[in-house]
Write a protein that holds these residues in place. Sequence first.
Motif, mmCIF file in Angstrom:
data_model
loop_
_atom_site.group_PDB
_atom_site.id
_atom_site.type_symbol
_atom_site.label_atom_id
_atom_site.label_comp_id
_atom_site.label_asym_id
_atom_site.label_seq_id
_atom_site.Cartn_x
_atom_site.Cartn_y
_atom_site.Cartn_z
ATOM 1 N N ILE A 120 0.555 -1.385 0.015
ATOM 2 C CA ILE A 120 0.158 0.345 -0.367
ATOM 3 C C ILE A 120 0.440 1.008 0.115
ATOM 4 O O ILE A 120 1.589 1.377 1.498
ATOM 5 N N ILE A 121 0.605 1.939 -0.936
ATOM 6 C CA ILE A 121 1.379 3.717 -0.596
ATOM 7 C C ILE A 121 0.404 4.596 -0.519
ATOM 8 O O ILE A 121 -0.160 5.024 -1.110
ATOM 9 N N PHE A 122 0.594 4.554 0.369
ATOM 10 C CA PHE A 122 -0.368 6.024 1.114
ATOM 11 C C PHE A 122 0.509 7.713 1.139
ATOM 12 O O PHE A 122 1.486 7.827 0.751
ATOM 13 N N SER A 123 -0.202 8.108 -0.029
ATOM 14 C CA SER A 123 0.337 9.836 -0.472
ATOM 15 C C SER A 123 0.142 10.568 0.419
ATOM 16 O O SER A 123 -1.452 11.736 -0.290
ATOM 17 N N ASN A 124 0.659 10.936 1.533
ATOM 18 C CA ASN A 124 -0.198 11.827 2.638
ATOM 19 C C ASN A 124 -1.709 11.401 2.771
ATOM 20 O O ASN A 124 -2.423 12.816 2.375
ATOM 21 N N VAL A 125 -1.889 10.390 3.767
ATOM 22 C CA VAL A 125 -3.524 10.232 4.543
ATOM 23 C C VAL A 125 -3.499 9.939 5.471
ATOM 24 O O VAL A 125 -2.420 9.928 6.041
ATOM 25 N N GLY A 176 5.156 5.390 1.591
ATOM 26 C CA GLY A 176 4.200 6.723 2.107
ATOM 27 C C GLY A 176 3.674 7.287 3.070
ATOM 28 O O GLY A 176 4.508 7.221 5.000
ATOM 29 N N SER A 177 3.342 8.319 3.898
ATOM 30 C CA SER A 177 2.704 8.757 4.737
ATOM 31 C C SER A 177 1.184 8.034 4.938
ATOM 32 O O SER A 177 0.568 8.587 4.771
ATOM 33 N N LEU A 178 1.394 7.535 6.607
ATOM 34 C CA LEU A 178 -0.418 7.828 7.390
ATOM 35 C C LEU A 178 0.128 8.069 8.624
ATOM 36 O O LEU A 178 0.437 8.233 9.271
ATOM 37 N N ARG A 179 -1.267 9.086 8.325
ATOM 38 C CA ARG A 179 -1.996 10.102 9.546
ATOM 39 C C ARG A 179 -3.391 8.444 9.635
ATOM 40 O O ARG A 179 -4.284 9.416 9.388
ATOM 41 N N VAL A 180 -3.143 8.636 11.496
ATOM 42 C CA VAL A 180 -4.046 8.117 11.674
ATOM 43 C C VAL A 180 -4.900 9.118 13.529
ATOM 44 O O VAL A 180 -4.223 8.931 14.285
ATOM 45 N N ASP A 181 -6.178 9.832 13.329
ATOM 46 C CA ASP A 181 -6.697 10.204 14.182
ATOM 47 C C ASP A 181 -7.946 9.529 14.742
ATOM 48 O O ASP A 181 -8.869 9.014 14.131
ATOM 49 N N GLY A 182 -7.543 9.133 15.405
ATOM 50 C CA GLY A 182 -9.048 8.223 16.740
ATOM 51 C C GLY A 182 -9.758 9.025 17.120
ATOM 52 O O GLY A 182 -10.829 8.392 17.821
ATOM 53 N N ASN A 183 -10.056 10.550 17.056
ATOM 54 C CA ASN A 183 -10.791 11.234 16.871
ATOM 55 C C ASN A 183 -11.959 10.815 18.942
ATOM 56 O O ASN A 183 -12.918 10.814 18.734
ATOM 57 N N LYS A 184 -10.531 11.112 19.522
ATOM 58 C CA LYS A 184 -11.865 10.121 20.636
ATOM 59 C C LYS A 184 -12.294 11.296 21.827
ATOM 60 O O LYS A 184 -13.108 10.645 22.367
ATOM 61 N N ASN A 185 -11.993 12.582 21.476
ATOM 62 C CA ASN A 185 -12.778 12.827 22.454
ATOM 63 C C ASN A 185 -14.383 13.584 21.842
ATOM 64 O O ASN A 185 -14.994 13.826 21.997
ATOM 65 N N GLU A 186 -14.612 13.301 20.445
ATOM 66 C CA GLU A 186 -15.633 13.334 19.624
ATOM 67 C C GLU A 186 -16.511 12.178 19.504
ATOM 68 O O GLU A 186 -17.816 12.308 20.037
ATOM 69 N N VAL A 187 -16.022 10.639 19.527
ATOM 70 C CA VAL A 187 -16.357 9.881 19.967
ATOM 71 C C VAL A 187 -16.327 9.127 20.699
ATOM 72 O O VAL A 187 -17.404 7.697 20.713
ATOM 73 N N ASN A 188 -16.311 9.424 21.787
ATOM 74 C CA ASN A 188 -16.641 9.476 23.378
ATOM 75 C C ASN A 188 -15.282 7.990 23.687
ATOM 76 O O ASN A 188 -13.948 8.159 24.124
ATOM 77 N N LYS A 189 -15.413 7.232 22.881
ATOM 78 C CA LYS A 189 -14.234 5.788 22.761
ATOM 79 C C LYS A 189 -14.107 5.476 21.341
ATOM 80 O O LYS A 189 -14.755 5.147 20.070
ATOM 81 N N GLY A 190 -13.485 5.067 21.082
ATOM 82 C CA GLY A 190 -12.783 4.267 20.325
ATOM 83 C C GLY A 190 -11.729 2.565 20.006
ATOM 84 O O GLY A 190 -11.992 2.012 21.041
#
Length: 204
Positions: free
Chosen positions: A75-80, A103-117
């Motif tokens: 998998i090639i992530f182009s600034n994702v 490439g570049s992969l960023r993963v945002d868990g968004n924990k404050n919006e979805v409460n838990k992940g």
Amino acid sequence: KLSGELNNIITSTLLDKVDYIETKTKRIGNLCEFVINDNYTNAFKLLFESDNDVYFIPAGAYLIEPIKVPDNKTIIFSNVTLKRNKHINEPLIEFGANTIIYGSLRVDGNKNEVNKGEVGIQLNHDTQVFGILEVFNNSRHGIMVGSDSYIANIKAYNNGFNFGSSGTGDGVYLVNVNNTTLERVESYGNARNGLSITTYDNAT
């Protein structure tokens, strides 16, 4: 020939496969009709259900629910950036065994919006990452790494939750690993530890 952007993110070990990549790569842009209310989950699932060996994910921010990548994929992530859409107790993205990532992969868990992940990224055994993984805002660990793997660059921060004097969630978590190498790890501001290793053999 590949674009200048792709030339920058694909190492010399893959350049001899340029024709193969150009003819066999699937692009998530072709599946945009499956995007519902800015949720790209179905598009990604359909992409990874195809029989291709190599995938290119173009630059962008994608709101998704947990997805799994099958074994034996490149998998090639182009600034994702992938951002968690809802609380489901699964890693936001789980890569199967024998995966190669560029490439570049960023993963945002968004924990404050979805409460838990859950965990941001889970890498199963025999994974090679030659690009950059950045994981943050996950309610548990930022990234879990399996055995016989190599990860070139990790940045993990603000993962987990604090409960009084204790916390849950590490930046990087390795359990039952053998022959795994991490390089250039930057981990800070996580609820428990920057890096935790349990039950290992020959991890560096």
